[in-house]
Design a protein around this motif. Structure first.
Motif: not given
Length: 312
Positions: A23-52
């Motif tokens: 679990s700790e390593l997965f959190e580190r993976l989310c910080e890797e520059e090439t691992y776009y998934l975490f940052r991208t999904e977070k940006s979608i939620l930051a923008k649209h959580a209220q709409s949801i």
């Protein structure tokens, strides 16, 4: 475990990624520059959580595989702001990570009732049946992308049984895209460590003798299956023994063990999957580059046929 290791190719369930170290390593993976998934999904939620929250109205939120709930705080915060007192139930197999989820959620949102459930998705869903009122089931991080066909079928059957008509399912998925972008996300140093950590977890749980120095890691895009696949490959002939299971098997040099699949979706294919289980597509939210999507479905009286859905 024994069944999957007897398959061809041999496989290890990705559930073994998520012990304390994993679990700790997965959190580190989310910080890797090439691992776009975490940052991208977070940006979608930051923008649209209220709409949801506007689309669904007040609900009880139930998250499958909450992790530390860092992204979910955005969603929960939007519901508390829009609707006041809100219940959030987090389901995860890791007790320690659930404690961190509670700390993150409760420090960021007042007017929140928190329920932590240690268990699998299926056992957790059984416990959430007692929640009253309309529900929003949440699965982020393209978790459904890690499931094989049978596992996905079992999850969606459990989901449709645990929810009532009118309840919602919010799903985060990774969209199909340029192969180089996807392969770079799973071929960094932390991804390598995460996969070897899964072998070590199997050693500890089943008194195994996987020798990490006798394997190398690889991950590549399987175009015919529309998914990334990760493997550990034996660099020399060897015999692996899992004493607690009274099971051993021989590995030839070059033989591979699949450690994870990561499905990549199109929105039309995602719709088809959920419609088959009685959900109707409500809305899709994507990032500007269409790398990921957060998609909302609602359980209907009967399956609805949909030709296609365009991203918002």
């Amino acid at each position: 475990m024994v069944t999957s290791l007897c398959e061809s190719p041999r496989a290890i369930n990705s559930i073994y990624f998520y012990d304390e170290i994993g679990s700790e390593l997965f959190e580190r993976l989310c910080e890797e520059e090439t691992y776009y998934l975490f940052r991208t999904e977070k940006s979608i939620l930051a923008k649209h959580a209220q709409s949801i929250s506007d689309v669904t109205g007040p609900v009880s939120l139930i998250e499958l595989g909450s992790g530390n709930a860092e992204k979910t705080t955005l969603l929960v915060g939007a519901y508390v702001k829009a609707h006041g007192q809100t219940t959030y139930a987090a389901i995860d197999i890791n007790h320690s990570i659930l404690k961190r989820a509670a700390e993150n959620i409760l420090s960021d949102a007042s007017d929140l009732g928190f329920l932590g459930i240690v268990g699998t998705y299926q056992t957790g869903l059984l416990q959430t049946k007692k929640l009253t009122g309309r529900k929003l089931l949440v699965s982020l991080g393209s978790t459904i992308g890690n499931l094989y066909d049978g596992e996905l079928n079992n999850l969606l059957l459990s989901t449709s049984s645990a929810l009532s008509v009118g309840d919602y399912f919010l799903v985060g998925v990774d969209l199909d895209k340029e192969t180089g972008i996807m392969e770079a996300a799973y071929n960094n140093q932390t991804a390598i460590l995460t996969n070897f950590s899964a072998l070590q977890h199997v050693n500890q749980r089943f008194k195994g003798n996987f020798d990490l120095f006798r394997f190398r890691y690889m991950a590549f895009y399987n175009q015919s299956m529309s998914r990334m696949e990760s493997y550990v490959q034996a660099v020399q002939e060897q015999t692996v023994n899992l004493r607690k299971l009274n099971f051993s098997f021989h590995l030839a040099k070059g033989e591979m063990i699949r450690t994870e699949i990561m499905r990549k979706f199109t929105l039309s294919a995602l719709n088809e999957i959920f419609v088959a289980y009685g959900f109707r597509p409500v809305q899709h939210w994507t990032d500007p580059e269409n790398r990921c999507a957060v998609s909302l479905f609602q359980l209907s009286d009967e399956p609805t046929k949909v030709d296609s859905e365009r991203p918002v």
